[in-house]
Scaffold this active site. Structure first.
Site, PDB file in Angstrom:
ATOM      1  N   CYS A 114       0.832  -1.212   0.000  1.00 10.68           N
ATOM      2  CA  CYS A 114       0.000   0.000   0.000  1.00 10.68           C
ATOM      3  C   CYS A 114       0.857   1.248   0.000  1.00 10.68           C
ATOM      4  O   CYS A 114       1.415   1.641   1.033  1.00 10.68           O
ATOM      5  CB  CYS A 114      -0.926  -0.014   1.220  1.00 10.68           C
ATOM      6  N   CYS A 137      -0.352   4.081   2.247  1.00 10.32           N
ATOM      7  CA  CYS A 137      -0.078   3.863   3.672  1.00 10.32           C
ATOM      8  C   CYS A 137       1.403   4.063   4.001  1.00 10.32           C
ATOM      9  O   CYS A 137       1.742   4.633   5.031  1.00 10.32           O
ATOM     10  CB  CYS A 137      -0.442   2.437   4.087  1.00 10.32           C
ATOM     11  N   ASP A 138       2.287   3.562   3.156  1.00 16.37           N
ATOM     12  CA  ASP A 138       3.692   3.412   3.558  1.00 16.37           C
ATOM     13  C   ASP A 138       4.690   4.269   2.780  1.00 16.37           C
ATOM     14  O   ASP A 138       5.863   4.299   3.149  1.00 16.37           O
ATOM     15  CB  ASP A 138       4.102   1.930   3.418  1.00 16.37           C
TER      16      ASP A 138
END
Ligand code: NAP
Length: 321
Positions: free
Chosen positions: A145, A148-149
């Protein structure tokens, strides 16, 4: 016959547990079938159980560990009376009410649970490469992701695997942070839409490695490098990267609902948006199992709230009236 529950929630990620919080606060005493750990990538609690720092979930200005966040969701649901069973649904029969749910041996004549309404929140899984170290290094360089990261890879070299829209979208997004992004694709032709291709190819930070597959992921505590092979020439090479984003597709966990609930061609459940109603009256769906677009913990949690309110109103009108 087993007792008939007002609401059974199948799945215990952010969607299912948010539905459990709302349903229990509405005095529906929901039963949550949280799943059973069957592999490193299949844990009760959903995909956040596979992540480390979560920095985009509102309310945690310093971030929170994925498993800690899910433990808090669970504790909050239990506080209001949700019952949680560590079992995995193996079969459902939604052809009549009360709905029937089996766990364990699906051949048993008697279902394990009966429910007036069901909330499906079984989530989705990222398709993985199937290489050693891949799952252990999730949260330590390996990610599925970018939203997200990506932030964790400021000024670091990153590789993205895949040749579809997801891979190109993630690669383009990651150039905001990374020093370089290498897209590794197993063919010499992209599957992604032309506009995504043009955008990625025009980006100075992105380079493509064609006809290339990852054979090994190297790293002890964190990802260090990838071993690669060109599948046309058999030439082996290595690429030092701090981040590896795997973007080769997602698979919704909908096998047990085939023939029971309407699905899109890609297997995601169809809901009567903006409600969480499925094709069966009294069965509601929330979270990634019905979302092939946003796939975020916060959107899953929001849709879990929707599903609980839909179930509560439906029970009030159709069952308890
Ligand atoms: P996808 O279109 O199925 O593409 C998956 C890619 O991963 C393909 O290029 C495939 O290679 C590669 N791949 C599959 N298994 C692999 C393996 N084991 N090893 C190496 N490579 C592998 O999946 P997606 O990109 O996630 O997209 C899914 C759907 O969502 C698509 O319809 C897409 O258009 C849509 N989507 C749209 C947007 C947007 O419009 N903004 C963004 C993301 C996704 P091959 O090409 O060789 O098969």
């Amino acid at each position: 016959m087993p007792e008939v529950h007002d609401v059974v929630i199948i799945g215990s990620g952010p969607a299912g547990l948010t539905a459990a919080i709302y349903a229990s606060r509405a005095n529906l005493e929901p039963l949550v079938l949280e799943g059973e750990p069957s592999s490193t990538s299949d844990q009760p609690g959903g995909q956040l159980m596979l992540t480390t720092d979560v920095e985009n979930f509102p309310g945690f200005p310093s971030g929170v560990m994925g498993p800690d966040l899910m433990a808090s969701f669970k504790e909050q649901a239990q506080r209001f009376g949700a019952k949680i069973e560590t079992v995995k649904a193996s079969k459902v029969d939604f052809s009549e009410r009360p709905f029937k749910i089996w766990v364990g041996n699906a051949e048993e004549a008697e279902p394990t649970y009966l429910a007036q309404s069901v909330i499906v929140s079984t989530g989705a899984q990222s398709v993985m490469l199937g290489l050693d170290r891949e799952m252990e290094l999730i949260g330590h360089g390996v990610s599925t992701c970018a939203t997200c990261d990506g932030f964790f890879f400021r000024d670091k070299p990153i590789a993205v695997i895949g040749g579809g829209d997801s891979a190109l979208e993630e690669a383009t997004f990651l150039t905001k942070f990374a020093s370089s992004v290498t897209i590794i694709h197993r063919r010499d032709e992209l599957r992604a839409s032309k506009i995504m291709q043009d955008r990625a190819m025009a980006n100075d930070k992105i380079t493509f490695m064609w006809d290339t597959e990852v054979t090994e992921i190297i790293g002890d505590q964190a990802l260090e490098k990838l071993k690669l092979v060109n599948n046309k020439t058999n030439e082996a090479s290595e690429l030092e990267v701090s981040g590896l984003f795997i973007a080769i597709g997602h698979r919704p966990n909908t096998d047990i609902f085939k023939g029971q609930l309407d699905m899109k061609d890609n297997g995601y459940l169809i809901t009567d948006s903006p409600s969480s109603r499925t094709s069966v009256t009294g069965v509601f769906a929330c979270g990634d199992v019905q979302d092939d677009i946003y796939r975020q913990a916060i959107t899953a949690a929001g849709s879990g709230c929707t599903a609980a309110i839909d179930a509560e109103r439906w029970l009030e009108a159709e069952v308890h009236s």
